[in-house]
Design a protein around this motif. Structure first.
Motif, PDB file in Angstrom:
ATOM      1  N   PRO A  17       0.801  -1.242   0.000  1.00 26.78           N
ATOM      2  CA  PRO A  17       0.000   0.000   0.000  1.00 26.78           C
ATOM      3  C   PRO A  17       0.824   1.278   0.000  1.00 26.78           C
ATOM      4  CG  PRO A  17      -1.003  -1.607   1.441  1.00 26.78           C
ATOM      5  CD  PRO A  17       0.294  -2.204   0.997  1.00 26.78           C
ATOM      6  N   SER A  18       1.924   1.297   0.752  1.00 24.97           N
ATOM      7  CA  SER A  18       2.713   2.528   0.862  1.00 24.97           C
ATOM      8  C   SER A  18       3.413   2.910  -0.437  1.00 24.97           C
ATOM      9  CB  SER A  18       3.757   2.379   1.975  1.00 24.97           C
ATOM     10  OG  SER A  18       4.646   1.304   1.678  1.00 24.97           O
ATOM     11  N   GLU A  19       3.549   1.972  -1.380  1.00 17.55           N
ATOM     12  CA  GLU A  19       4.268   2.244  -2.630  1.00 17.55           C
ATOM     13  C   GLU A  19       3.336   2.447  -3.823  1.00 17.55           C
ATOM     14  OE1 GLU A  19       7.297  -0.674  -3.384  1.00 17.55           O
ATOM     15  OE2 GLU A  19       7.712  -0.953  -1.248  1.00 17.55           O
ATOM     16  N   PHE A  55       0.858   4.735  -4.574  1.00 14.33           N
ATOM     17  CA  PHE A  55       0.674   6.069  -5.150  1.00 14.33           C
ATOM     18  C   PHE A  55       1.910   6.484  -5.940  1.00 14.33           C
ATOM     19  CE2 PHE A  55       0.146  10.817  -4.734  1.00 14.33           C
ATOM     20  CZ  PHE A  55      -0.973  10.885  -5.561  1.00 14.33           C
ATOM     21  N   HIS A  67      -6.103   9.628  -0.861  1.00 15.86           N
ATOM     22  CA  HIS A  67      -5.883   8.188  -0.685  1.00 15.86           C
ATOM     23  C   HIS A  67      -4.452   7.796  -1.049  1.00 15.86           C
ATOM     24  CE1 HIS A  67     -10.265   7.606  -0.243  1.00 15.86           C
ATOM     25  NE2 HIS A  67     -10.346   8.558  -1.165  1.00 15.86           N
ATOM     26  N   ALA A  68      -3.536   8.744  -0.930  1.00 15.84           N
ATOM     27  CA  ALA A  68      -2.152   8.486  -1.330  1.00 15.84           C
ATOM     28  C   ALA A  68      -1.492   7.402  -0.490  1.00 15.84           C
ATOM     29  CB  ALA A  68      -1.340   9.778  -1.244  1.00 15.84           C
ATOM     30  N   ASP A  69      -1.997   7.170   0.731  1.00 16.09           N
ATOM     31  CA  ASP A  69      -1.378   6.156   1.591  1.00 16.09           C
ATOM     32  C   ASP A  69      -1.725   4.735   1.148  1.00 16.09           C
ATOM     33  OD1 ASP A  69      -4.019   6.583   2.238  1.00 16.09           O
ATOM     34  OD2 ASP A  69      -3.749   6.093   4.361  1.00 16.09           O
ATOM     35  N   ASP A  70      -2.769   4.576   0.344  1.00 12.14           N
ATOM     36  CA  ASP A  70      -3.136   3.253  -0.195  1.00 12.14           C
ATOM     37  C   ASP A  70      -3.938   3.479  -1.470  1.00 12.14           C
ATOM     38  OD1 ASP A  70      -3.734   0.669  -0.745  1.00 12.14           O
ATOM     39  OD2 ASP A  70      -5.022   0.321   0.995  1.00 12.14           O
TER      40      ASP A  70
END
Length: 344
Positions: free
Chosen positions: A14-16, A18, A38-41
């Motif tokens: 998820p962290s990668e 975006f 929603h950049a974190d996931d």
């Protein structure tokens, strides 16, 4: 089948995700700056289908905002028009001082060579995704007066009626089921999509006379074909009813088909026969009488159906069904083919 390239962020943690999406956008021919809550996931997917004269991208992503600045345009200007169909969620479009809210089933249009802002928000912001289909059209490929196109930038066009509905159905079908088409169909499908887009944009310019005659002819023919396919089961379908539905004379309809080296009546008959032939070999319909299948596709007269089927395929409908539905016959035919090959 048609070639489709897919980018799916869920292949990464998820962290990668975006960052992967930003890299994808940066590598496109018309990069944009993007923001998302929603950049974190960022769970997103893009399917790319190249149709020669046009390219299609089917996007699914969380809510986002994007802008294409003058600086980005100076760095990369592919000279493309973008025709975007919102398929889920609510979009926004802004260019040259015109702002629109785009609902599902509506198009917007803008020029990637000019600064613009777009946004797209999921109907359910927390877990839903927005989606759209983008048609990228090179400036040189669109046969409309460039100086007139600004009237459409950032605007809204219906995708649920007339040519707009036909174009929307085309985009959904091709991007959703590319496996149903052969690679050899690529350029023809691209030409059909470009004709439909050109005709829709020309009509929204209130300048259909700006659309080349041949483009209008091909777009009308595509519209007629689609109408015939939808009404094959109507026994009253005829050149007159088709002409009336498209507000043209029967004579004009016949001229439209002359270029295709066909007639309206023969096209209707051939499409009906193709549907009957398909259903006659469908195991799920094995218990349905031949005449019930024929009537479903516009052949209420049993004798007439049998006659035209035999003329087209050299065999009666019942014999055709038996030769293609009986497992023993199929096995025997296969064995005969194998033995013949060995004998040769």
């Amino acid at each position: 089948m048609l070639h489709r390239d897919t980018v799916d962020t869920t292949v990464l943690p998820p962290s990668e995700r975006f960052g992967m999406w930003l890299d994808l956008v940066a590598r496109t021919s018309a990069p944009m700056r993007i923001w998302s809550a929603h950049a974190d996931d960022f769970t997103a997917r893009a399917d790319f289908v190249d149709l020669g004269p046009i390219q299609l991208i089917n996007y699914h992503y969380p809510s986002l905002e994007a802008t294409r600045t003058a600086k980005l345009i100076r760095q990369s200007d592919p000279e493309l028009y973008m025709l975007a169909l919102t398929t889920d969620g609510v979009g926004t479009s802004s260019q040259d001082g015109r702002h629109s809210e785009i609902r599902a089933g509506e198009f917007t249009f803008y020029d990637a060579s000019r600064p613009h802002d777009v946004g797209h928000h999921a109907t359910e912001p927390e877990q839903g995704r927005a989606s759209s289909i983008i048609t990228m059209i090179p400036h040189a490929a669109l046969p409309l007066p460039p100086q007139r196109m600004a009237a459409l930038y950032g605007g809204r066009m219906s995708g649920s009626e007339g040519i707009g509905a036909l174009l929307a159905q085309f985009l959904l079908q091709v991007t959703g089921h590319p496996e149903q088409y052969h690679a050899a169909d690529t350029s023809r499908l691209g030409a059909v999509g470009l004709d439909l887009a050109t005709t829709m944009l020309g009509r929204h310019l209130v300048a259909e006379d700006a659309v080349p005659t041949e483009v209008r002819r091909r777009a009308l023919l595509t519209q007629v074909h689609a109408y015939v396919h939808r009404h094959l089961g109507d026994a009253t379908l005829s050149p007159q009813s088709v002409a009336d539905a498209h507000h043209i004379s029967v004579r004009s309809l016949h001229r439209l088909f002359e270029v295709e080296d066909s007639t309206v009546a023969s096209y209707i008959r051939d499409m009906r026969l193709a549907r009957c032939r398909r259903d006659l070999t469908d195991p799920a319909l094995r218990n349905q009488p031949v005449q019930a299948i024929a009537a479903r596709w516009g052949f209420p007269d049993k004798a007439h159906f049998s006659r035209v089927f035999r003329m087209a395929y050299g065999i009666s409908p019942q014999a055709y069904r038996e030769s293609n539905s009986d497992p023993a016959r199929i096995v025997n035919r296969a064995a005969f083919t194998v033995n013949s090959v060995r004998a040769d």
